[in-house]
Motif scaffolding. Structure first.
Motif, PDB file in Angstrom:
ATOM      1  N   TYR A 179      -8.009   2.622   1.258  1.00 26.43           N
ATOM      2  CA  TYR A 179      -6.862   3.438   0.856  1.00 26.43           C
ATOM      3  C   TYR A 179      -7.145   3.994  -0.538  1.00 26.43           C
ATOM      4  O   TYR A 179      -7.851   3.360  -1.334  1.00 26.43           O
ATOM      5  CB  TYR A 179      -5.585   2.613   0.769  1.00 26.43           C
ATOM      6  CG  TYR A 179      -5.151   1.906   2.024  1.00 26.43           C
ATOM      7  CD1 TYR A 179      -4.106   2.404   2.796  1.00 26.43           C
ATOM      8  CD2 TYR A 179      -5.748   0.709   2.412  1.00 26.43           C
ATOM      9  CE1 TYR A 179      -3.666   1.729   3.931  1.00 26.43           C
ATOM     10  CE2 TYR A 179      -5.311   0.027   3.547  1.00 26.43           C
ATOM     11  CZ  TYR A 179      -4.280   0.542   4.297  1.00 26.43           C
ATOM     12  OH  TYR A 179      -3.840  -0.130   5.420  1.00 26.43           O
TER      13      TYR A 179
ATOM     14  N   ARG B 271      -7.485  -8.474   0.328  1.00 29.60           N
ATOM     15  CA  ARG B 271      -6.968  -7.214  -0.211  1.00 29.60           C
ATOM     16  C   ARG B 271      -7.394  -7.110  -1.666  1.00 29.60           C
ATOM     17  O   ARG B 271      -7.024  -7.938  -2.497  1.00 29.60           O
ATOM     18  CB  ARG B 271      -5.439  -7.128  -0.121  1.00 29.60           C
ATOM     19  CG  ARG B 271      -4.892  -5.779  -0.637  1.00 29.60           C
ATOM     20  CD  ARG B 271      -3.369  -5.745  -0.622  1.00 29.60           C
ATOM     21  NE  ARG B 271      -2.865  -4.426  -1.005  1.00 29.60           N
ATOM     22  CZ  ARG B 271      -2.643  -4.032  -2.264  1.00 29.60           C
ATOM     23  NH1 ARG B 271      -2.889  -4.867  -3.268  1.00 29.60           N
ATOM     24  NH2 ARG B 271      -2.192  -2.818  -2.513  1.00 29.60           N
TER      25      ARG B 271
ATOM     26  N   VAL C 232      -7.609   0.740  -2.665  1.00 27.61           N
ATOM     27  CA  VAL C 232      -7.366  -0.554  -2.021  1.00 27.61           C
ATOM     28  C   VAL C 232      -8.396  -0.737  -0.920  1.00 27.61           C
ATOM     29  O   VAL C 232      -8.625   0.178  -0.114  1.00 27.61           O
ATOM     30  CB  VAL C 232      -5.944  -0.644  -1.432  1.00 27.61           C
ATOM     31  CG1 VAL C 232      -5.816  -1.856  -0.500  1.00 27.61           C
ATOM     32  CG2 VAL C 232      -4.908  -0.741  -2.544  1.00 27.61           C
TER      33      VAL C 232
ATOM     34  N   TYR D  97      -0.235   4.915  -1.201  1.00 26.08           N
ATOM     35  CA  TYR D  97      -1.651   5.116  -0.911  1.00 26.08           C
ATOM     36  C   TYR D  97      -1.835   5.877   0.393  1.00 26.08           C
ATOM     37  O   TYR D  97      -0.974   5.836   1.280  1.00 26.08           O
ATOM     38  CB  TYR D  97      -2.371   3.772  -0.783  1.00 26.08           C
ATOM     39  CG  TYR D  97      -2.717   3.105  -2.089  1.00 26.08           C
ATOM     40  CD1 TYR D  97      -3.918   3.348  -2.711  1.00 26.08           C
ATOM     41  CD2 TYR D  97      -1.832   2.204  -2.679  1.00 26.08           C
ATOM     42  CE1 TYR D  97      -4.251   2.722  -3.901  1.00 26.08           C
ATOM     43  CE2 TYR D  97      -2.155   1.570  -3.866  1.00 26.08           C
ATOM     44  CZ  TYR D  97      -3.368   1.831  -4.472  1.00 26.08           C
ATOM     45  OH  TYR D  97      -3.697   1.215  -5.645  1.00 26.08           O
TER      46      TYR D  97
ATOM     47  N   GLU E 288      -7.472  -4.398  -5.015  1.00 26.65           N
ATOM     48  CA  GLU E 288      -6.907  -3.164  -5.565  1.00 26.65           C
ATOM     49  C   GLU E 288      -7.566  -2.888  -6.910  1.00 26.65           C
ATOM     50  O   GLU E 288      -7.640  -3.767  -7.762  1.00 26.65           O
ATOM     51  CB  GLU E 288      -5.391  -3.275  -5.732  1.00 26.65           C
ATOM     52  CG  GLU E 288      -4.755  -1.965  -6.202  1.00 26.65           C
ATOM     53  CD  GLU E 288      -3.230  -2.037  -6.203  1.00 26.65           C
ATOM     54  OE1 GLU E 288      -2.591  -0.979  -6.104  1.00 26.65           O
ATOM     55  OE2 GLU E 288      -2.691  -3.161  -6.300  1.00 26.65           O
TER      56      GLU E 288
ATOM     57  N   ASN F 290       0.815  -1.214   0.000  1.00 24.95           N
ATOM     58  CA  ASN F 290       0.000   0.000   0.000  1.00 24.95           C
ATOM     59  C   ASN F 290       0.850   1.267   0.000  1.00 24.95           C
ATOM     60  O   ASN F 290       0.327   2.363   0.235  1.00 24.95           O
ATOM     61  CB  ASN F 290      -0.946   0.003   1.201  1.00 24.95           C
ATOM     62  CG  ASN F 290      -1.945  -1.144   1.147  1.00 24.95           C
ATOM     63  OD1 ASN F 290      -2.269  -1.633   0.069  1.00 24.95           O
ATOM     64  ND2 ASN F 290      -2.406  -1.584   2.299  1.00 24.95           N
TER      65      ASN F 290
END
Length: 329
Positions: free
Chosen positions: A316, A235, A151, A40, A237, A37
């Motif tokens: 994020y 996670r 994210v 971000y 993205e 991350n």
């Protein structure tokens, strides 16, 4: 002269090695893999706490709004189409594995068959979800706006014996808030089974405006058994454009096993005419061919009371859109 050539060659090799080492350090860092991350900005974090057990849906909604989410899509309504105002559809429990307070979302067949917000237009399904707040001014930072990177991270657990239907049974959605094509979600994480309840699996499904750019089921046949009674870390993205990017990695927390690791760097990740994409979590499932106003309701053995536990929701973003909320085709 020979020694000079040898020395120069040695220095050249050392220089190349130094460059290689420097590149690795920049990517992986001196203490291990780089933070995925990095670059971000963390825009919000949602988790429950010791004040929340036993609170009603209104108090849960108020609590979630503090962090940019709301809990308004639940069956705690009064009406003839699946209203269950006395049911506990969301609560907080102290989880013994994580040793923290977590949300528990429940959907019911017994003693009352939950519906979809008492809507007479959707009597073939049940819904119990929280979502990012439908306000793209105050909470633009947790929505997916045009050309932004986002994210989403969260943990969830499904119970042992969780039984999906043969139709949709989403536990996560990315969905356009508005625009002419906001009916179907853009991305879903979907448990699914065959019509007889067998072949229980996890899918990820992509759909865009019903157009040819929709890729359909992009992840399939991930055994649901790997998820049952296990906390997993997710996670996702996203790059929200028509030539966008989507990845999803799900790791089982108990043993670190990677259950899903998918990435597509050329995927249509926008709904034409939308101003933003919201993220949703909970249980949204079909009655598997049944309706609330018929008897029997739904398909057996695929319908029973189910739950989903949720915690540590983090959002994020980078490449922040300077004019969020403007519709984009």
């Amino acid at each position: 002269m020979k020694n000079l050539k040898t020395t120069n060659a040695l220095f050249g090799c050392m220089a190349l090695l130094a460059i290689a080492c420097t590149t690795k350090t920049a990517v992986d860092g001196p203490d291990g893999p780089a933070d995925p991350n990095e670059g971000y900005q963390l825009t919000t974090t949602l988790e429950s706490n010791a004040s929340m057990p036993g609170q009603n849906y209104s108090a849960i909604n108020t609590f979630m709004k503090t962090y940019g989410f709301d809990y308004s899509e639940h069956p705690n309504c009064s009406g003839g189409y699946g209203g269950h105002p006395d049911g506990v559809h969301c609560d907080t429990e102290l989880d013994p594995d994580l040793n923290k307070y977590v949300f528990r979302f429940n959907i019911h067949i017994d003693p009352v068959i939950d519906g979809d917000r008492c809507s007479s237009g959707t009597v073939d399904r049940q819904r119990n979800e929280m979502k990012s707040a439908t306000n793209n001014t105050t909470w633009a930072k947790i929505q997916g706006n045009w050309d932004e990177w986002q994210v989403l991270e969260w943990k969830f657990k499904l119970p042992q014996g969780f039984q999906p239907t043969s139709s949709f049974c989403h536990i996560h959605q990315l969905k356009a808030q508005d625009g002419p094509n906001n009916g179907s979600p853009l991305i879903t994480i979907t448990p699914r089974a065959n019509s007889n309840g067998s072949n229980k699996r996890i899918q990820i499904i992509h759909s865009v405006d019903g157009a040819s750019t929709g890729k359909g089921t992009i992840v399939d046949n991930i055994p649901l058994a790997d998820f049952e009674n296990e906390w997993v870390q997710v996670r996702e993205e996203m790059h929200y454009t028509h030539n966008g990017s989507y990845s999803c990695k799900i790791i089982r927390i108990r043993d670190g096993k990677v259950l899903i690791d998918f990435k597509d760097e050329n995927i249509d990740l926008w709904r034409s005419g939308a101003s933003y994409i919201r993220n949703k979590y909970g249980i949204y499932r079909s009655l598997a061919g049944g309706k609330l106003n018929q008897d029997p309701v739904g398909q057996s053995p695929l319908l029973k009371n189910e739950s989903l536990w949720l915690t540590d929701v983090k959002v994020y973003e980078k490449n922040t859109n300077p004019n969020p909320g403007q519709a984009h085709d």
